[in-house]
Each structure stands twice: as structure tokens, then as C-alpha cells.
Design an enzyme around this catalytic site. Structure first.
Site, PDB file in Angstrom:
ATOM      1  N   GLY A  76     -43.015 -11.197  21.151  1.00  9.36           N
ATOM      2  CA  GLY A  76     -43.316 -10.012  21.929  1.00  9.36           C
ATOM      3  C   GLY A  76     -42.451  -8.827  21.548  1.00  9.36           C
ATOM      4  O   GLY A  76     -41.653  -8.886  20.626  1.00  9.36           O
ATOM      5  N   GLY A 125     -40.786  -8.989  17.937  1.00  6.47           N
ATOM      6  CA  GLY A 125     -40.739 -10.263  17.238  1.00  6.47           C
ATOM      7  C   GLY A 125     -42.030 -11.018  17.401  1.00  6.47           C
ATOM      8  O   GLY A 125     -43.025 -10.479  17.896  1.00  6.47           O
ATOM      9  N   ALA A 126     -41.968 -12.279  16.990  1.00  9.97           N
ATOM     10  CA  ALA A 126     -43.159 -13.110  17.026  1.00  9.97           C
ATOM     11  C   ALA A 126     -43.675 -13.252  18.445  1.00  9.97           C
ATOM     12  O   ALA A 126     -44.874 -13.347  18.678  1.00  9.97           O
ATOM     13  CB  ALA A 126     -42.844 -14.471  16.442  1.00  9.97           C
ATOM     14  N   ASP A 177     -36.364 -21.539  17.743  1.00 11.23           N
ATOM     15  CA  ASP A 177     -36.388 -20.343  16.910  1.00 11.23           C
ATOM     16  C   ASP A 177     -34.970 -19.804  16.741  1.00 11.23           C
ATOM     17  O   ASP A 177     -34.696 -18.645  17.019  1.00 11.23           O
ATOM     18  CB  ASP A 177     -37.319 -19.290  17.534  1.00 11.23           C
ATOM     19  CG  ASP A 177     -37.708 -18.213  16.523  1.00 11.23           C
ATOM     20  OD1 ASP A 177     -37.407 -18.393  15.320  1.00 11.23           O
ATOM     21  OD2 ASP A 177     -38.297 -17.201  16.924  1.00 11.23           O
TER      22      ASP A 177
END
Ligand SMILES: *[C@@H]1O[C@H](CO)[C@@H](O)[C@H](O)[C@H]1NC(C)=O
Ligand SMILES: *[C@@H]1O[C@H](CO)[C@@H](O)[C@H](O)[C@H]1NC(C)=O
Length: 987
Positions: free
Chosen positions: A690, A687-688, A810
Site C-alpha cells: 500500500g 510499497g507492495a 517481508d
């Protein structure tokens, strides 16, 4: 000509209806009217003057007013109304008018009032509007107008009210609005304007009474030219980024009733001369960086509401505040105030909300706070108040929240305080209170939190407590409670936390505890409890914290406890005996059983006499020694090999790196074991923030390991010597969080240039993966509904029950993970923030503010995320659950899921948005969840309910909104009061 046309279109029309009636028939034809609001618009009448919503001039019998507000009408703006030559009043307030507002609106040449608030109008504002010479009142609030305010708007001739609140206007607030000298109200709040200063030209609007520019992205100082606005009644620039002082010239606003400057970056003190503002009722400068004393002259005004919270005000609260006959709201929390609270407070005022938490107030709680019997909330947390809780509060039936935690209160609690009928939270922790819990507590039927830990309460827990059907938490630790746990406690079906450690409770655990289906934490440590540990404990589905240490429990450790997934497990210092259940007979559970001399298991040191007792001869002994020696040798070899490999591995990564492990739980694995599993083969997600690996450890357990991105880059940028910017502190906060609906962070390991977060492994993956894969159909409605509630509770916990509150940042279906039983847990919360600070070198939008399709619209212009942004994202997840659709889908075109749902419902009806995999017998429930989703995704943050409320609504389904009208929820007035502050700020 038009008449002829109409006649051709509607041949059944009888010619006796006059021409204005015919125009209105055409209006009716163009509108969708599901409620039959226009059903008495009968074409056989002679004139339309008797029709619903129509008024005529009494002399000329010509239509002068069309008022179709709240009629549930849908369709494009019916331009035929503008053929009514004498029309001066037109309102479609709160309908579903869609499409654009045509330039021909200017044909409504005699219009004085135009109200199109709360519709779905899109496109730009019609630049022709100022051509209507007589226009005085324009209200376009709550639509989707976009683009700039047209230049022509500077040319309105008689306009008194201009409201475009809550649209999607961009650009900035133009200076030419300063030319509309007739203007009395300028309401442009809640639009995504670009950051820009207040135009000084607005000071030319000397007739202005209301300036409402909340949430307009204003920056810079408040311009001095505004001092010319001598007729202002309401001055509202809240929720912007204004700097500098509160200008002293506001004391010249002699008509002012309300000043709202909260949530800016204002500095300095409250100006001198406030006593001149004799009409001032509401003053709110909360959430700034203001300092200095609270002026006596401000408190001497007959204020209704005074909000100064979250600043750095110092000194005493002037006693004159207690003299106001209007005061209903006083919120001063989180300042540096001291001295005593005015003793007369509440005696002269209809006080409803009172919050002075997080200050240094001393002395007694004022006796008469509830003298007017309307007090709902008393929040006094974290002060130095002493003395007894006033008797008067015990009769205050209106109370819903009492929080007096961490003061120096003493004496018994007024009997009535235990039994207030609407009270949901009674928090008296950390005082010196004495006496017992009264039997009448059974009357507090709304009570969900009874928090009385760290006092000197005595006596036994009354049986009547078991009648509190809503009780979620009962914390009474560190008191002097005696007697046994009443058997009725097992009736508390909502109970999530029972913490009574460190008392003098005795007797056995009650029968029937398997009914605690929601119990998360059971802490009865350090009491005098005895008897056996009931096997039923093992059947509690969400128990993850069990501490029975320091009691006189005897008998065996029930095998059934192996079913629990515990992160705290302590049975030490009891009188337990017999064999340990095999799962727990392991070294890493040793500490859980210490101090039980007759307990046996194969744990080194736990049962020293075991071999002797069981030894049946020297042969056995020899064999044991031989095996043991072999084992030691083998372990030595393994240890050596493993150290060597780890050494190589670490070396490979970075020569100087040293791993630092921060663990929040008792771990059965080491950091090196984890490192060995970080192979590309084991990647389960990315994901964003890691990459995520699944690591299966030697003990057979699986964990999820997240390796954070962007670390080495930072090292490069800063020359390799950057200090650790709060990663550890932040991770520690996250690690301490324990909630059944939040994924547990076992530990973090870090070197200077690599950080790992180790989470519990969730076997069923993420909601997003499951829902949007071919397996989506597996999730039936009851499962989806439960997932919605689970995830909602997790988020609500982060927002409302953590101090300080945690914004997830998020929220998305991919961050909602599913355990074996498809129970949902929120993952990755706050990690975005950790990383934001951690990898400052790289500024990736997706890291900072969430994921595409889930980002709240206000982010585009405020660049700030808060709880309300999480709520928006959660709303998107609800829509995913209902529709089975992705948040962004090429099929939607320009739209995202939220817009697609709205327009599809409008155009094609509800059935077109509901996932066809779902059983239609749940339609009622599904559509309610859909409505909650739409409410959460309201464009205006203030219209979104708090997470606590969302969970309530999901559970109760008590709120019935029609999907179409959801957008119109919420109070949109300059006098709106947001009650979420008490919950979010001083939980
Ligand atoms: C309106 O209705 C009233 C009675 O309800 C009637 O007397 C009157 O004539 C009607 N007016 C018109 C213009 O139809
Ligand atoms: C406007 O609403 C009407 C009635 O619900 C609908 O038929 C029409 O398609 C909508 N138009 C737009 C542009 O959304």
C-alpha cells in the site's frame, strides 16, 4: 608428452620424481593452498607416496588414494588426478573447489569412491560419471549442481551410494534411478525439485538401506511399490507434501532403525503391527494430520526418540514408553492426549528433551524425569497436571528450560529449582504454587526469564535476585509477595520487563533505577508502594509501559516523565499532588491520573476545586466565563465545519461506507482527522502492500498511515458482499504486540472497501532509504551494528515470544525504520499475510513472499514461507549493512547480493565487499557480522540459525566462522535433529 610439458612449465623439477608425482605436482599448481596443506609435496622426492593425503599400493607403489578433505583448497577441479591410473579413492570433501565438474572425470577409470561434498561446484552433473565401471560411492552433497539428473545416471553398474543432498537440482526425481539395482543409499534431500510423486520404480531398489528424500517437494501418496524395500534401515520422506495414510506395509521393514515422515499432510492413524519393528529407534511423524491412539506396541519398542507433536492423537500415553532404555527425546506437544503421565518416565531412560505441552494430561509430574541426570528441557505448558513439582528436578543440574505454565501444580517449589546453574528459563506461571523465592536464586547465573505470575507465592523478593546478570524478564504478578523491592534490583542491567502488579509490596522504589537501560515495561500496579515517584524514571531510554496505579505514591508527578514515550501510562489511584507536567495536562491523559484528589491540571473534571482556590476576585471570574463562552462557541463552529468536511470526504469515497476504528492505544486523534491527511502531497512511501502517508495531527503529533491496496478489486470480484476474512483478528494480534524494536500500530480503520493502518511515525525513515542514499555514509559502523541487533531482537520477538509465532514475510531494509536516535524498529510484520487474506482477488508474488533480492531460495520450490525465510531475508539485510550495497544491483549481473558477496570474497578477498565508508578499525567486528549474514543466507534452511541464536551471536560474537566455510555450517546427516522446534512451536 605431458611429462615434457610439465618439465617446460616447471623447469626446476628434478627428473627423479616419478610420473605420478609429476601429475600431482600439477594438481598442486592448480590449487590455491592458503594453509600450506600441500607444503610437503616436495618435488625432490622420488615418489609421492609419503605426501600428505596420498596413499600408494604397497606392492606396486602406485597411488591408489588421494584424500584432500578439509584442506581449505580452492580452485577448479584438478583433472590431472585422473591421470593416476590406479586411483580408486578420491576425496576433496569440504574445500572450495569451484567451477564445473568436467566430463573428463570419467578418465578416473578405476575410481570406486568419489567425494566432492561441501564445495562450490556449479553447472550440471557430468553425464559421463556412470562410464566409470567400478564406481560405488558418489557424494556430491552441499554444492551448487543444477539442472536435471542426467538420464545416463540410470546406467551406474556397481553404485551403492548416491548423495546429491543440498544442491540446486530441478526437474523431478527421475524413475530411471530405479534401475541402479546395486544402490544402498539414495540421498537427494533438499533440492528444489518440481512438485512430483515418489516414482514407483524406486521400489525396484531392493538393496536400498537408506532412502533420504527430505524436502524434495514430493506430492501424492507413498507408493505401495516401496513395500519391496525390505532392507531399509532409514526411511526419510520428511518435509514434503505427501498425503494419505502411513502405509501398513512399513511394519514389514524388519531392519528399520529410523522412520522420518514429519511435516507432510499424512492422515489416519499409526498402523497396526509396529511391534514387529524391533530395531526401530527413531520415529518422527510430527506435523501431520494423524489421529487415533498412540499404540502400546509402538511404545513397547526400545525407542530412542519419539516425536508425534502437532497432530490430533488422542487418549493416553502408554506406560511402556518408560521402559525404553534408550529414550532421550519425547515430544508429544499439541495433540489431544489425556490421562496421567507414566510414573516411571525417566527412571530407565537417558531422557534429555521432554515436551508434552498443549494436551490434557492430568495427575502428577513423574518423579524420576531426571533420574539419569541428563534432562535439559521440560515443557509441560497447558495441561491439567497437579501436585507438587518433584524434588528430583531441583537437583537436575543439566536443565536449561523449565516451562510448567498453566497447570494445577501446588505446594512449594523444590529449593534447588531456583538455583540450577544452566537454567535460562523458569516459567511456572498460572499454578497454585506457594512458598517464597529462595535466596539461592543467585546461583542461577544463566537465568534470563523468571516467570512466576499467577500463583500464591509469599514472602519478600530476596536481595540475591539482583545478582542475576542475565535476567531479562521477571514476572511475578498476581501473587502474595510482601516487603519492599530490594535495592539490588537496579543492578539488573539486562532487565526488559519487571511485572509485579497485584502483590502486597510496600516501601519506596529503590535508588538508582536509571541503570535500567533496557527496561521496556515496569508494572507495579496494585501494591502498597509509597514515597515519591523518582525523577530518574524519565531517563529510562526504552521504557514504554509504565503502570504504578493503585499504590500510595505521593508528591508530584516528576517533570522528567515527559521524556518518556509511553503507550501505557497509569499513575491513577495514588496520593499524588501538585501540578501535572504540561505535556500530560491534557484530556487524553485524564485516565492516567484519576483517583489522585490533590493532583491538579487543566483537565476538565480532574481538579474541580482549582478555580475556586486560585480565584482572586470576580473580575477574574467574569473574564473566565467570557473566554469560556467564546471558546465554546468557537469549538462549536469548528466541530460543525469539521463534521461537515468529514462527511463530504467519506461520501466522496463510498456512499455506504462507515468507518470502523479499532484502536490498541489511548489515542489523541480521531479517524476523521487522519482521513483529512491522505493527500498525495503527504505520501512518504509506497510499497507492495500500500501507500504510506505522513499525517500531522492537530496536536502536533505525526503518525504514518498506510492505505492498503487491492481492496475495491476484491469487492468487484465477489459481488460486494464478501465477509471480512480475518483482517480484524489479524490486525488485533499485530496491535497487541509491544516491543521496543517493533513499530507500534496505533490503530486500524476500515470500511468495506478501504483499510488504513495507523503506525507511529519514525522520523529517520527506513534503513534502506538511508543506507542506499547519498547519506549512507552517515551511518557509521557502531550505528549499523546497533541497528542489526535492534532489528534482530524485534524479529526474534516475533518468532519466539509471540503465541502463535509471527512470520514477518517481508523482512528488508525498507521495513526497518529508525527513530530519533537511530534505534531500529521492525515495521510491516505480518501485514503481508493480512493482505493476502484480505485481497484474495489479486495474487501478487511480491505481496505473498517478500521482496526481490530477499527471497530465500527454497521459496522457489516450496512456496511456503516460515521463520527460516525471514532469517534468510534478515541475512540479506546484514549483508547490506556490511557492504552498503543494494540486494540487487545491475553491477552484480545475474547474481544477487548474497552470491556477489560469496564470489567476491573468494576471488578478491574480504576487503572488496566491505563498505569503503566504514572505518577499517572495526574490520574484525564487521567481518563477524558478515559471517553471520552468510550463515543466515545458507541455501539450506536447516543450516540457518534461529533468530534467537542470531541475536545471541550478534551480541556475543562468540562464533568464529571463516567466510569461506560458512556454507558448510550445520549438521547434514539423516540423523540431524532440529532443536528449533521446541522454541518455535511451544514457546
Ligand atoms: C617414506 O618415508 C619413510 C620414512 O619416513 C622412508 O623410510 C621411506 O623410504 C619413504 N618412502 C618413499 C617412497 O619415499
Ligand atoms: C575459483 O577459485 C579460485 C581460487 O580462489 C579463483 O581464483 C577463481 O576465480 C574461482 N573461479 C570461479 C569460476 O569462481
Amino acid at each position: 608428452m605431458i611429462l615434457l610439458l610439465l618439465f617446460l612449465i616447471c623447469p626446476h623439477l628434478v627428473l627423479s620424481l616419478n610420473q605420478e608425482g609429476l601429475y600431482l605436482q600439477h594438481v598442486k599448481l592448480g590449487l590455491d593452498d592458503p594453509d600450506g596443506f600441500l607444503s610437503n609435496w616436495n618435488d625432490r622426492d622420488d615418489s609421492p607416496c609419503n605426501w600428505t593425503g596420498i596413499s600408494c599400493d604397497s606392492l606396486t607403489h602406485s597411488v591408489n588414494s588421494v584424500d584432500l578433505s578439509n584442506a581449505n583448497l580452492a580452485g577448479p577441479f584438478p583433472i590431472y588426478v585422473c591421470y593416476l591410473h590406479n586411483l580408486s579413492y578420491l576425496s576433496f570433501n569440504n574445500n572450495s573447489i569451484n567451477g564445473t565438474l568436467p566430463l573428463e572425470i570419467s578418465k578416473c577409470g578405476n575410481l570406486e569412491t568419489l567425494i566432492l561434498a561441501q564445495n562450490f561446484i556449479v553447472g550440471s552433473l557430468p553425464g559421463s560419471l556412470p562410464e566409470i565401471p567400478s564406481l560405488r560411492f558418489v557424494d556430491l552433497l552441499g554444492n551448487n549442481f543444477s539442472g536435471d539428473i542426467p538420464v545416463s545416471f540410470g546406467g551406474f553398474r556397481q553404485l551403492e551410494v548416491l548423495s546429491i543432498v543440498g544442491n540446486l537440482l530441478s526437474g523431478n526425481i527421475p524413475s530411471f534411478l530405479g534401475n541402479i539395482s546395486s544402490l544402498k543409499q539414495l540421498n537427494l534431500s533438499y533440492n528444489p525439485f518440481l512438485p512430483s510423486p515418489v516414482p514407483p520404480e524406486l521400489g525396484n531398489l531392493t538393496n536400498l538401506e537408506i532412502m533420504w528424500l527430505t524436502g524434495c517437494n514430493l506430492v501424492g501418496k507413498i507408493p505401495d511399490s516401496l513395500s519391496k524395500l525390505k532392507n531399509l534401515v532409514d526411511f526419510d520422506l520428511a518435509l514434503n507434501s505427501l498425503e494419505g495414510p502411513i502405509p501398513e506395509w512399513i511394519t514389514g521393514f524388519s531392519s528399520i532403525v529410523q522412520i522420518e515422515l514429519y511435516n507432510n499432510s499424512l492422515t489416519g492413524g499409526i498402523p497396526v503391527g509396529m511391534s514387529k519393528l524391533t530395531r526401530l529407534r527413531n520415529f518422527d511423524v510430527s506435523m501431520n494430520q494423524l489421529e487415533g491412539p498412540i499404540p502400546e506396541e509402538l511404545c513397547s519398542l526400545p525407542l530412542g526418540s519419539l516425536n508425534l507433536y502437532e497432530n490430533q492423537f488422542q487418549g493416553a500415553l502408554p506406560a511402556s514408553i518408560a521402559l525404553s532404555p534408550n529414550l532421550f527425546e519425547l515430544r508429544l506437544f499439541n495433540n489431544r492426549l489425556n490421562g496421567t503421565l507414566p510414573s516411571e518416565l525417566g527412571k530407565n531412560s537417558p531422557l534429555v528433551w521432554f515436551d508434552v505441552s498443549d494436551n490434557q494430561f492430568s495427575g502428577d509430574i513423574p518423579e524420576g524425569l531426571c533420574e539419569n541426570a541428563v534432562l535439559e528441557v521440560v515443557l509441560l505448558l497447558n495441561n491439567m497436571l497437579k501436585g507438587a513439582i518433584p524434588e528430583g528436578l531441583g537437583n537436575c543440574e543439566s536443565l536449561t528450560r523449565i516451562r510448567m505454565r498453566d497447570n494445577r501444580l501446588s505446594g512449594p517449589v523444590p529449593e534447588g529449582l531456583w538455583s540450577l546453574p544452566y537454567l535460562s528459563l523458569l516459567d511456572l506461571m498460572g499454578n497454585n504454587l506457594t512458598g517464597g523465592i529462595a535466596k539461592n536464586v543467585s546461583s542461577a547465573s544463566e537465568l534470563s526469564g523468571l516467570l512466576i505470575s499467577r500463583n500464591r507465592f509469599t514472602g519478600s523478593i530476596p536481595e540475591e535476585l539482583g545478582q542475576l546478570d542475565s535476567l531479562v524478564e521477571f514476572s511475578g504478578s498476581d501473587n502474595l509477595l510482601t516487603g519492599s523491592l530490594p535495592g539490588t534490583l537496579v543492578n539488573l542491567a539486562q532487565l526488559g520487563r519487571l511485572d509485579l502488579h497485584n502483590n502486597k509490596l510496600s516501601g519506596e522504589l529503590p535508588q538508582g533505577i536509571q541503570s535500567w537501560k533496557k527496561l521496556n515495561e515496569l508494572n507495579l500496579a496494585s501494591n502498597e508502594l509509597s514515597g515519591e515517584i523518582p525523577a530518574e524514571l524519565g531517563s529510562l531510554p526504552v521504557l514504554n509501559y509504565l503502570d504504578l496505579s493503585g499504590n500510595y505514591f505521593s508528591g508530584k508527578v516528576p517533570l522528567e516523565l515527559q521524556n518518556l514515550k509511553l503507550n501505557k501510562f497509569n499513575l491513577s489511584n495514588n496520593h499524588l499532588s501538585g501540578d501535572l507536567p504540561p505535556l500530560y495536562a491534557k484530556e487524553n491523559y485524564k485516565d492516567s491520573f484519576l483517583g489522585n484528589p490533590r493532583l491538579c491540571g487543566d483537565i476538565i473534571g480532574l481538579c474541580p476545586s482549582r478555580e475556586k482556590a486560585k480565584s482572586k476576585g470576580s473580575m477574574w471570574l467574569f473574564r473566565s466565563i467570557f473566554i469560556l463562552a467564546g471558546l465554546v462557541f468557537f469549538l462549536g463552529v469548528v466541530w460543525f465545519y469539521w463534521k461537515y468536511r468529514s462527511y463530504k470526504k467519506v461520501k466522496k469515497g463510498s456512499e455506504k461506507s462507515k468507518w470502523i476504528l479499532t484502536s490498541f492505544y489511548k489515542l489523541g486523534f480521531s479517524e476523521y482527522e487522519i482521513l483529512d491527511c491522505l493527500d498525495e502531497d503527504n505520501v512518504i512511501g509506497s510499497g507492495a502492500s500500500g501507500k504510506v502517508y505522513k499525517a500531522v495531527l492537530s496536536n502536533g503529533e505525526a503518525v504514518a498511515v498506510k492505505k492498503l491496496w487491492g481492496v475495491s478489486k476484491k469487492v468487484d470480484l465477489n459481488g460486494g458482499d464478501a465477509p471480512d476474512d480475518g483482517f480484524d483478528a489479524e490486525v488485533e494480534t499485530l496491535g497487541k504486540i509491544r516491543h521496543k524494536n517493533i513499530v507500534r500500530l496505533w490503530c486500524s480503520c476500515a470500511t468495506r472497501d478501504c483499510k488504513l493502518l495507523v503506525y507511529e511515525y519514525m522520523p529517520n525513515g527506513s534503513l534502506g532509504d538511508l543506507l542506499h542514499s547519498t547519506k549512507g555514509g552517515l551511518l557509521d559502523w557502531p550505528m549499523r551494528y546497533k541497528i542489526a541487533i535492534d532489528a534482530g531482537e524485534g524479529l526474534s520477538y516475533l518468532h519466539h515470544d509471540c503465541v502463535p509465532s509471527i512470520v514477518h514475510r517481508d523482512v528488508k531494509s525498507n521495513n526497518i525504520l529508525l527513530d530519533e536516535e537511530y534505534g531500529a524498529r521492525v515495521a510491516d510484520f505480518g501485514v503481508a499475510k493480512v493482505i493476502e487474506g484480505f485481497g484474495k482477488g489479486q495474487k501478487s508474488m511480491s505481496v505473498i513472499a517478500g521482496s526481490c533480492g530477499y527471497i530465500a531460495p527454497e521459496y522457489a520450490y516450496t512456496l511456503r514461507v516460515n521463520e527460516k525465510s525471514d532469517i534468510y531475508s534478515f541475512g540479506v539485510v546484514l549483508l547490506e549493512l556490511v557492504t552498503g550495497r543494494l540486494p540487487i544491483d545491475p553491477e552484480f549481473g545475474e547474481k544477487d547480493l548474497v552470491k556477489w558477496v560469496c564470489t567476491t570474497i573468494d576471488q578478491k578477498g574480504l576487503d572488496q565487499v566491505i563498505d569503503s565508508n566504514l572505518d577499517s578499525c572495526f574490520k574484525e567486528e564487521i567481518s563477524r557480522v558478515l559471517n553471520i549474514g552468510l550463515l543466515c543466507t545458507s541455501d539450506l534452511p536447516i543450516n540457518r540459525p534461529s533468530m534467537r541464536r542470531v541475536v545471541q551471536m550478534l551480541q556475543e560474537f562468540s562464533v568464529e566462522h571463516k567466510a569461506k566455510t560458512v556454507k558448510k555450517e550445520g549438521k547434514l546427516s539423516p540423523y540431524y535433529y532440529d532443536d528449533s522446534t521446541d522454541q518455535v512451536s511451544t514457546v
